[in-house]
Design a protein around this motif. Structure first.
Motif, PDB file in Angstrom:
ATOM      1  N   SER A 115       0.847  -1.192   0.000  1.00 39.83           N
ATOM      2  CA  SER A 115       0.000   0.000   0.000  1.00 39.83           C
ATOM      3  C   SER A 115       0.883   1.241   0.000  1.00 39.83           C
ATOM      4  O   SER A 115       2.064   1.174   0.349  1.00 39.83           O
ATOM      5  CB  SER A 115      -0.931   0.014   1.216  1.00 39.83           C
ATOM      6  N   ALA A 116       0.288   2.352  -0.404  1.00 46.55           N
ATOM      7  CA  ALA A 116       1.012   3.624  -0.421  1.00 46.55           C
ATOM      8  C   ALA A 116       0.082   4.733   0.067  1.00 46.55           C
ATOM      9  O   ALA A 116      -1.140   4.658  -0.101  1.00 46.55           O
ATOM     10  CB  ALA A 116       1.527   3.916  -1.819  1.00 46.55           C
ATOM     11  N   LYS A 117       0.702   5.779   0.664  1.00 45.02           N
ATOM     12  CA  LYS A 117      -0.091   6.892   1.222  1.00 45.02           C
ATOM     13  C   LYS A 117       0.603   8.205   0.898  1.00 45.02           C
ATOM     14  O   LYS A 117       1.832   8.289   0.937  1.00 45.02           O
ATOM     15  CB  LYS A 117      -0.229   6.736   2.722  1.00 45.02           C
ATOM     16  N   LEU A 118      -0.206   9.206   0.581  1.00 46.17           N
ATOM     17  CA  LEU A 118       0.334  10.544   0.298  1.00 46.17           C
ATOM     18  C   LEU A 118      -0.398  11.554   1.180  1.00 46.17           C
ATOM     19  O   LEU A 118      -1.636  11.637   1.143  1.00 46.17           O
ATOM     20  CB  LEU A 118       0.153  10.907  -1.181  1.00 46.17           C
ATOM     21  N   THR A 119       0.362  12.310   1.976  1.00 47.40           N
ATOM     22  CA  THR A 119      -0.198  13.351   2.852  1.00 47.40           C
ATOM     23  C   THR A 119       0.257  14.714   2.339  1.00 47.40           C
ATOM     24  O   THR A 119       1.464  14.914   2.103  1.00 47.40           O
ATOM     25  CB  THR A 119       0.264  13.162   4.291  1.00 47.40           C
ATOM     26  N   VAL A 120      -0.694  15.625   2.168  1.00 51.65           N
ATOM     27  CA  VAL A 120      -0.407  16.951   1.613  1.00 51.65           C
ATOM     28  C   VAL A 120      -0.859  18.024   2.609  1.00 51.65           C
ATOM     29  O   VAL A 120      -2.016  18.030   3.057  1.00 51.65           O
ATOM     30  CB  VAL A 120      -1.119  17.135   0.257  1.00 51.65           C
ATOM     31  N   HIS A 121       0.062  18.934   2.956  1.00 52.19           N
ATOM     32  CA  HIS A 121      -0.269  20.116   3.775  1.00 52.19           C
ATOM     33  C   HIS A 121      -0.455  21.291   2.817  1.00 52.19           C
ATOM     34  O   HIS A 121       0.518  21.734   2.192  1.00 52.19           O
ATOM     35  CB  HIS A 121       0.857  20.414   4.775  1.00 52.19           C
ATOM     36  N   GLY A 122      -1.708  21.774   2.711  1.00 53.32           N
ATOM     37  CA  GLY A 122      -2.005  22.831   1.769  1.00 53.32           C
ATOM     38  C   GLY A 122      -2.262  24.175   2.439  1.00 53.32           C
ATOM     39  O   GLY A 122      -2.740  24.243   3.567  1.00 53.32           O
ATOM     40  N   ARG A 123      -1.963  25.245   1.723  1.00 56.87           N
ATOM     41  CA  ARG A 123      -2.249  26.601   2.179  1.00 56.87           C
ATOM     42  C   ARG A 123      -2.922  27.360   1.044  1.00 56.87           C
ATOM     43  O   ARG A 123      -2.514  27.242  -0.123  1.00 56.87           O
ATOM     44  CB  ARG A 123      -0.973  27.323   2.592  1.00 56.87           C
ATOM     45  N   TRP A 124      -3.976  28.147   1.467  1.00 62.79           N
ATOM     46  CA  TRP A 124      -4.699  28.951   0.480  1.00 62.79           C
ATOM     47  C   TRP A 124      -4.570  30.436   0.893  1.00 62.79           C
ATOM     48  O   TRP A 124      -4.858  30.800   2.039  1.00 62.79           O
ATOM     49  CB  TRP A 124      -6.178  28.564   0.478  1.00 62.79           C
ATOM     50  N   PHE A 125      -4.118  31.271   0.027  1.00 66.43           N
ATOM     51  CA  PHE A 125      -3.891  32.678   0.367  1.00 66.43           C
ATOM     52  C   PHE A 125      -4.513  33.565  -0.698  1.00 66.43           C
ATOM     53  O   PHE A 125      -4.390  33.275  -1.894  1.00 66.43           O
ATOM     54  CB  PHE A 125      -2.388  32.973   0.459  1.00 66.43           C
ATOM     55  N   LYS A 126      -5.177  34.642  -0.203  1.00 69.63           N
ATOM     56  CA  LYS A 126      -5.669  35.669  -1.104  1.00 69.63           C
ATOM     57  C   LYS A 126      -5.525  36.998  -0.378  1.00 69.63           C
ATOM     58  O   LYS A 126      -5.874  37.119   0.801  1.00 69.63           O
ATOM     59  CB  LYS A 126      -7.132  35.437  -1.477  1.00 69.63           C
ATOM     60  N   GLU A 127      -4.997  37.960  -1.087  1.00 70.48           N
ATOM     61  CA  GLU A 127      -4.693  39.257  -0.472  1.00 70.48           C
ATOM     62  C   GLU A 127      -5.942  39.838   0.185  1.00 70.48           C
ATOM     63  O   GLU A 127      -7.006  39.857  -0.406  1.00 70.48           O
ATOM     64  CB  GLU A 127      -4.146  40.226  -1.518  1.00 70.48           C
TER      65      GLU A 127
END
Length: 505
Positions: A115-127
């Protein structure tokens, strides 16, 4: 880190291997807030390397904000990269996903990964707005598929398959390794083409190798070979066999070893590991020997037959049969390169003579007795007096019996004169001055003059009155002739073929 916006429709770089067994067993983490990423995956197998190739797809949930992948954690911990145009790749971590879009990245893991796993830490920015953060993950179950093992780069010699062509009458063949893979390491497979002298155009023994067998091997980059042998100009067998020249059997004899399934195209191993026509041939329309015969007539009517086996090779014996028209028959075996002069066909059994091999008359194998030129001819002698005229035919020793026809005046008698014997016919003296002896078997006619040994004054051939003396020139000639005959002790005769010569006393 901010990435420039790029078209997600660009093609992925070529992996250099076929991807098979795609899997869609993916678990997607539920979003923890309004801002999130959705992660899914598919997987394939790189048969060249034996690795699982996972394609991760990360989707930005926001249609008016880009998502920066601040941190990416992969399990197993192998690189996760995005393919760029021109074949370049960059890490997924730090990638900016445009609003309402997604990105695909590739990860390679060992072929036995479950098995395989992918963890993503995302950031959303708008002025002017608060920066949003969220962590999402996705996984894929690889255990449902069989392990990914590398495709072989070569094939072991004992597992390789081949294909072949074969032309027996021309003595040619080819053998080719099937598939695209060479034999592994130092592996070699030998094949040999061999031709034989054969006693028959069908399989028969013994057989002897003709010329030099042609042998070659398939190994490494040499995946196809061509073989060629000389074919004898006579009965032959040609075999395409599995193995080198050490496998050649010479000679092939009754009850001896055979190639069996070593011939390519055979139903069993190893010959059946090559597909193609049967790799053996029997044929040829000429004998590999040259049997010959000569004949010699004897004066006694017999014929001596000489048999020779001067063939193209010095290996085969020849079985001859000599037949006479009148019942004579004898068989003899003549060894290769030898001759036999022991057969004599007696006169009584001769007639037309035939020499046969395998039941067929050989070339120039027919003969009839012919009288030799040096045979002595029968002799004819005469004895005459005033009352009788005797004719004798003497046949020499060692000849044939001859038929003799005696004619004097209007009288004719026939006798058969055996060899080394004589026959005499006595006629009563008459007016005829000559007698004819014919030997029809010899195509001869012999004419002899009647010349009595005494003076027949009143009778005999002269036709005079009895008791009257013979006078004048005729009397003198007769007297002189009588004296000469007395001295010689024989009557003069002439032998002439188809002509008559008269001698008078």
């Amino acid at each position: 880190m901010i990435r420039p916006k790029l078209s997600l429709r660009r093609p992925l770089a070529v992996l250099g291997a076929a991807l098979i067994g795609l899997t869609g067993a993916v678990a997607v983490a539920a979003p923890a807030s309004a801002h999130h990423t959705t992660i899914s995956a598919t997987a394939g197998c790189d048969r060249l390397t034996g690795e699982r190739v996972i394609t991760w797809k990360v989707v930005n949930s926001e249609v008016n904000k880009g998502a920066t992948l601040h941190k990416v954690i992969a399990e197993p911990n192998t690189p996760v990269t995005v393919a760029m145009e021109g074949g370049k790749t960059v890490p997924l971590e730090g990638w900016v996903i445009p609003e309402g879009s997604s990105v695909e990245a590739t990860q390679r893991v060992p072929g036995n990964t479950a098995s395989a796993k992918l963890t993503v830490h995302g950031r959303w920015f708008k002025e002017g707005q608060k920066t949003e953060k969220n962590t999402n993950d996705g996984s894929i179950n690889l255990a449902a598929d069989s392990s990914c093992t590398p495709a072989p780069k070569c094939i072991d010699a004992d597992k390789a398959k081949y294909s072949h062509t074969f032309d027996g009458p021309k003595g040619t063949a080819t053998v080719k390794l099937d598939g695209d893979l060479p034999l592994c390491g130092e592996g070699k497979q030998w094949f040999t083409l061999v031709s034989y002298f054969a006693p028959r155009p069908q399989f028969a023994t013994p057989q002897y190798v003709y010329g030099t067998p042609d042998s070659d091997f398939i190994s490494g980059t040499q995946t196809e070979i061509k073989l060629n042998v000389e074919i004898p100009d006579c009965h032959t067998q040609v075999d395409l066999i599995w193995g080198d020249v050490e496998q050649v059997i010479d000679p092939l004899v009754e009850g001896g070893k055979r190639y069996d399934n070593k011939k390519l195209g055979s139903p069993g191993a190893p010959g059946n590991r090559s597909s193609g026509p049967q790799g053996w041939y029997n044929g040829g329309d000429k004998s590999c020997t040259t049997p010959a015969s000569t004949f010699a007539s004897a004066c006694d009517g017999s014929v001596a037959v000489s048999l020779t086996n001067d063939g193209k090779i010095s290996k085969y014996a020849v079985e001859f049969e000599v037949k006479g028209e009148n019942g004579f028959s004898k068989k003899v075996s003549v060894a290769a390169g030898k001759a036999d002069t022991s057969i004599v066909v007696p006169a009584a059994d001769a007639g037309k003579i035939e020499v046969l091999v395998d039941g067929e008359v050989i070339e120039n194998g027919t003969y009839s007795w012919q009288r030799p030129e040096d045979c002595p001819l029968p002799a004819v002698t005469t004895k005459a007096d005033c009352k009788n005229f005797a004719l004798t035919v003497t046949n020499p020793k060692g000849g044939l019996p001859v038929k003799a026809t005696f004619t004097y005046g209007d009288k004719t008698e026939t006798r058969t004169v055996a060899a080394d014997s004589s026959e005499t016919v006595t006629f009563k003296a008459g007016k005829a001055e000559t007698a004819l002896v014919a030997l029809p078997d010899l195509d001869l006619e012999l004419q002899a003059a009647y010349a009595p040994e005494e003076n027949c004054g009143g009778g005999g051939a002269g036709g005079e009155e009895p008791g009257l003396p013979v006078t004048g020139a005729a009397a003198g000639g007769i007297a002189a002739g009588a004296i000469a005959l007395l001295i010689a002790g024989a009557v003069l005769f002439v032998i002439a073929r188809r002509r008559r010569v008269t001698f008078t006393a």
